[in-house]
Scaffold this motif. Structure first.
Motif, PDB file in Angstrom:
ATOM      1  N   ASN A 107      -8.933   8.477   6.346  1.00 10.44           N
ATOM      2  CA  ASN A 107      -9.958   9.256   5.357  1.00 10.44           C
ATOM      3  C   ASN A 107      -9.679  10.746   5.507  1.00 10.44           C
ATOM      4  O   ASN A 107      -9.140  11.490   6.399  1.00 10.44           O
ATOM      5  CB  ASN A 107     -11.230   9.005   5.874  1.00 10.44           C
ATOM      6  CG  ASN A 107     -12.275  10.100   5.341  1.00 10.44           C
ATOM      7  OD1 ASN A 107     -12.489   9.928   4.270  1.00 10.44           O
ATOM      8  ND2 ASN A 107     -12.735  10.845   6.073  1.00 10.44           N
ATOM      9  N   GLU A 108      -9.771  11.385   4.196  1.00 13.27           N
ATOM     10  CA  GLU A 108     -10.009  12.924   3.981  1.00 13.27           C
ATOM     11  C   GLU A 108     -11.344  13.145   3.259  1.00 13.27           C
ATOM     12  O   GLU A 108     -11.484  12.902   2.122  1.00 13.27           O
ATOM     13  CB  GLU A 108      -8.416  13.252   2.894  1.00 13.27           C
ATOM     14  CG  GLU A 108      -7.309  12.918   3.776  1.00 13.27           C
ATOM     15  CD  GLU A 108      -6.223  13.566   2.991  1.00 13.27           C
ATOM     16  OE1 GLU A 108      -6.432  14.078   1.861  1.00 13.27           O
ATOM     17  OE2 GLU A 108      -4.967  13.995   3.543  1.00 13.27           O
ATOM     18  N   THR A 109     -11.719  13.860   4.129  1.00 12.75           N
ATOM     19  CA  THR A 109     -13.168  14.284   3.575  1.00 12.75           C
ATOM     20  C   THR A 109     -13.371  15.630   2.853  1.00 12.75           C
ATOM     21  O   THR A 109     -12.632  16.759   3.229  1.00 12.75           O
ATOM     22  CB  THR A 109     -14.464  14.240   4.759  1.00 12.75           C
ATOM     23  OG1 THR A 109     -14.603  13.204   5.262  1.00 12.75           O
ATOM     24  CG2 THR A 109     -15.729  14.655   4.268  1.00 12.75           C
ATOM     25  N   LEU A 110     -13.843  15.789   1.691  1.00 10.37           N
ATOM     26  CA  LEU A 110     -14.052  17.322   0.906  1.00 10.37           C
ATOM     27  C   LEU A 110     -14.538  18.150   2.259  1.00 10.37           C
ATOM     28  O   LEU A 110     -15.326  18.010   2.773  1.00 10.37           O
ATOM     29  CB  LEU A 110     -14.989  16.988  -0.243  1.00 10.37           C
ATOM     30  CG  LEU A 110     -14.462  16.311  -1.425  1.00 10.37           C
ATOM     31  CD1 LEU A 110     -15.433  16.363  -2.276  1.00 10.37           C
ATOM     32  CD2 LEU A 110     -13.302  16.989  -2.238  1.00 10.37           C
ATOM     33  N   GLY A 111     -13.694  19.289   2.121  1.00 10.50           N
ATOM     34  CA  GLY A 111     -14.089  20.360   2.903  1.00 10.50           C
ATOM     35  C   GLY A 111     -13.597  20.398   4.549  1.00 10.50           C
ATOM     36  O   GLY A 111     -14.004  21.388   5.131  1.00 10.50           O
ATOM     37  N   VAL A 112     -13.191  19.183   4.663  1.00 15.15           N
ATOM     38  CA  VAL A 112     -12.571  19.065   5.959  1.00 15.15           C
ATOM     39  C   VAL A 112     -10.976  18.865   5.925  1.00 15.15           C
ATOM     40  O   VAL A 112     -10.299  19.821   6.165  1.00 15.15           O
ATOM     41  CB  VAL A 112     -13.021  17.821   6.858  1.00 15.15           C
ATOM     42  CG1 VAL A 112     -12.659  17.758   8.217  1.00 15.15           C
ATOM     43  CG2 VAL A 112     -14.557  17.848   6.707  1.00 15.15           C
ATOM     44  N   GLN A 113     -10.298  17.729   5.826  1.00 12.63           N
ATOM     45  CA  GLN A 113      -9.072  17.645   5.501  1.00 12.63           C
ATOM     46  C   GLN A 113      -8.385  18.132   4.234  1.00 12.63           C
ATOM     47  O   GLN A 113      -7.342  18.239   4.090  1.00 12.63           O
ATOM     48  CB  GLN A 113      -8.494  15.901   5.882  1.00 12.63           C
ATOM     49  CG  GLN A 113      -8.886  15.535   7.256  1.00 12.63           C
ATOM     50  CD  GLN A 113     -10.153  15.022   7.156  1.00 12.63           C
ATOM     51  OE1 GLN A 113     -11.153  15.075   6.536  1.00 12.63           O
ATOM     52  NE2 GLN A 113     -10.586  13.987   8.172  1.00 12.63           N
ATOM     53  N   ARG A 114      -9.367  18.515   3.213  1.00  6.78           N
ATOM     54  CA  ARG A 114      -9.054  18.967   1.868  1.00  6.78           C
ATOM     55  C   ARG A 114     -10.026  19.871   1.601  1.00  6.78           C
ATOM     56  O   ARG A 114     -11.021  19.721   2.050  1.00  6.78           O
ATOM     57  CB  ARG A 114      -8.666  17.741   0.926  1.00  6.78           C
ATOM     58  CG  ARG A 114      -9.759  16.997   1.035  1.00  6.78           C
ATOM     59  CD  ARG A 114      -9.456  15.798   0.034  1.00  6.78           C
ATOM     60  NE  ARG A 114     -10.610  14.623   0.022  1.00  6.78           N
ATOM     61  CZ  ARG A 114     -11.152  14.331  -0.851  1.00  6.78           C
ATOM     62  NH1 ARG A 114     -10.635  14.420  -2.113  1.00  6.78           N
ATOM     63  NH2 ARG A 114     -12.204  13.355  -0.929  1.00  6.78           N
ATOM     64  N   ASP A 115      -9.548  20.631   0.580  1.00  7.56           N
ATOM     65  CA  ASP A 115     -10.713  21.785   0.133  1.00  7.56           C
ATOM     66  C   ASP A 115     -11.661  20.902  -0.427  1.00  7.56           C
ATOM     67  O   ASP A 115     -11.635  20.028  -1.167  1.00  7.56           O
ATOM     68  CB  ASP A 115     -10.178  22.713  -1.048  1.00  7.56           C
ATOM     69  CG  ASP A 115      -9.283  23.647  -0.423  1.00  7.56           C
ATOM     70  OD1 ASP A 115      -9.448  23.845   0.698  1.00  7.56           O
ATOM     71  OD2 ASP A 115      -8.503  24.337  -1.004  1.00  7.56           O
ATOM     72  N   GLY A 116     -12.965  21.355  -0.063  1.00  5.55           N
ATOM     73  CA  GLY A 116     -14.537  21.008  -0.571  1.00  5.55           C
ATOM     74  C   GLY A 116     -14.871  21.661  -1.943  1.00  5.55           C
ATOM     75  O   GLY A 116     -14.251  22.118  -2.939  1.00  5.55           O
ATOM     76  N   ALA A 117     -16.113  21.521  -1.934  1.00  7.32           N
ATOM     77  CA  ALA A 117     -17.090  21.546  -3.351  1.00  7.32           C
ATOM     78  C   ALA A 117     -17.634  23.095  -3.323  1.00  7.32           C
ATOM     79  O   ALA A 117     -18.396  23.392  -4.349  1.00  7.32           O
ATOM     80  CB  ALA A 117     -17.959  20.489  -3.376  1.00  7.32           C
ATOM     81  N   MET A 118     -17.457  24.032  -2.392  1.00 10.40           N
ATOM     82  CA  MET A 118     -18.115  25.171  -2.439  1.00 10.40           C
ATOM     83  C   MET A 118     -17.524  26.090  -3.536  1.00 10.40           C
ATOM     84  O   MET A 118     -16.730  27.143  -3.073  1.00 10.40           O
ATOM     85  CB  MET A 118     -18.204  25.899  -0.999  1.00 10.40           C
ATOM     86  CG  MET A 118     -19.442  25.183  -0.189  1.00 10.40           C
ATOM     87  SD  MET A 118     -20.283  26.161   0.823  1.00 10.40           S
ATOM     88  CE  MET A 118     -21.464  25.186   1.442  1.00 10.40           C
ATOM     89  N   ALA A 119     -17.554  25.603  -4.616  1.00  6.18           N
ATOM     90  CA  ALA A 119     -16.738  26.406  -6.034  1.00  6.18           C
ATOM     91  C   ALA A 119     -17.647  26.059  -7.155  1.00  6.18           C
ATOM     92  O   ALA A 119     -18.280  25.393  -7.150  1.00  6.18           O
ATOM     93  CB  ALA A 119     -15.141  26.028  -5.920  1.00  6.18           C
ATOM     94  N   GLU A 120     -17.396  26.852  -8.137  1.00  8.57           N
ATOM     95  CA  GLU A 120     -17.960  26.647  -9.352  1.00  8.57           C
ATOM     96  C   GLU A 120     -17.756  25.411 -10.200  1.00  8.57           C
ATOM     97  O   GLU A 120     -18.387  24.790 -10.683  1.00  8.57           O
ATOM     98  CB  GLU A 120     -17.778  27.973 -10.350  1.00  8.57           C
ATOM     99  CG  GLU A 120     -18.264  29.139  -9.945  1.00  8.57           C
ATOM    100  CD  GLU A 120     -17.928  30.256 -10.949  1.00  8.57           C
ATOM    101  OE1 GLU A 120     -18.736  30.576 -11.756  1.00  8.57           O
ATOM    102  OE2 GLU A 120     -17.030  31.076 -10.952  1.00  8.57           O
TER     103      GLU A 120
END
Length: 338
Positions: A107-120
């Motif tokens: 598993n790769e969770t957004l914001g942890v192992q890959r970039d997440g959603a704190m963007a526009e």
């Protein structure tokens, strides 16, 4: 586009990033709200071993569909309000073969192992997008954090004849309290913060205990007629509460562990064996947990604003994260509004 980046431990910046590249099966989302999660705090503190820096945090998502790729089903349309299942699953590991996709080995969770959603904007596969026009933008941001507690109650096989003790009344513990009450259980909420305990009571907890002010063992014995709770949910992530879960759970009870204690926890194996305990971990959530939370939020009479400590702009996020790091036990949920 603007994005919030944890550049190094202790440093949060507003940065400019390129717009996401969309694949054929992707949906481009315009972010409305994103919640800071405990994993984001761990990243900020330099205590998250799964993170490489710099990292854009965030996987508790409220968004609106901006654009759809060529192979996205017609049911997904521009302007729809959505949330996102932020986990990946490989489909081939032992967890996935048992349809326990939440515990996928890779598993790769957004914001942890890959970039997440704190963007526009963020682009995600359409299969991970959940639509529900009945929920508000605010409610959509609360779906994912509540699912984790819902999943723990499911793992604990909680029914209406159970007495459930929840250690830790933050967002994860709150989800566990709600789900246990939905299943008809008697719920005991334990924390060291009176504000969180008050919220636990509003969410349906039958008993609240401030373990800093009262004798936990004595209180539990009185509530359970000397038997102890038969299900304990560890959502505090503290060595003290991990040990207390084993000590206080009833004989033949179940202990479900969600929190990461951060350090090794020593147990006496005597009680494990004597009580014939079922002890298990609980990670992330499954699609059925998302469905259950969405159903709850649509029908609940509880004002979800009680779960939100503050809303901040992206520019205010660095200060909000610093304040949370200085007083982690006092914050329920920080939402960043784009």
């Amino acid at each position: 586009m603007r994005a919030i980046e944890i550049t190094t431990p202790g440093e949060v910046k507003i940065v400019e990033r390129e717009m996401p590249q969309m694949g054929k099966g992707d949906v481009l989302l315009k972010i409305k709200y994103v919640g800071f999660c405990g994993s984001d705090l761990s990243t900020y503190l330099g205590k998250n071993p799964m993170v490489q820096y710099p990292r854009i945090p965030g996987h508790e998502i409220s968004a609106v569909i901006e654009k759809t790729g060529d192979e996205v089903p017609e049911g997904f349309q521009k302007g729809q309000n959505v949330t996102v299942v932020p986990y990946t699953n490989c489909g081939q590991c032992t967890s996935c073969k048992q349809k326990r996709f939440n515990a996928c080995r890779y598993n790769e969770t957004l914001g942890v192992q890959r970039d997440g959603a704190m963007a526009e904007f963020i682009a995600v596969p359409w299969q991970k997008v959940l639509k529900d026009e009945a929920l508000t933008e605010l409610q959509l941001a609360l779906v994912e954090p509540l699912t984790v507690g819902f999943h723990a109650i499911d793992n604990g096989k909680v029914t209406d004849i159970d007495t459930v003790l929840v250690f830790g009344c933050g967002m994860i513990g709150s989800g566990a309290i709600v789900r246990a009450k939905l299943r008809g259980a008697t719920v005991i909420a334990v924390d060291v913060d009176d504000v969180k305990l008050k919220i636990a009571g509003q969410l349906g907890a039958d008993f609240i205990i401030n373990s800093k002010e009262k004798d936990l063992h004595q209180e539990l014995q009185e509530i359970t007629n000397g038997e102890g709770p038969n299900v304990v949910i560890e959502a505090a992530g503290n060595p003290v509460t991990y040990r207390a879960a084993i000590d206080e759970v009833a004989f033949a009870g179940r202990v479900v562990c969600i929190g990461y204690a951060g350090t090794e926890v020593a147990f006496s194996t005597k009680l494990w064996v004597q009580k014939e305990l079922e002890i298990m971990g609980s990670r992330n959530a499954n699609p059925s947990d998302f469905e259950a939370v969405i159903k709850y939020l649509k029908s609940s009479r509880v004002d979800e604003n009680i779960l939100i400590s503050k809303k901040v702009s992206p520019e205010e996020a660095p200060v909000a994260m610093k304040e949370w790091a200085e007083a982690p036990g006092k914050i329920m949920k920080i939402l960043v509004q784009f």
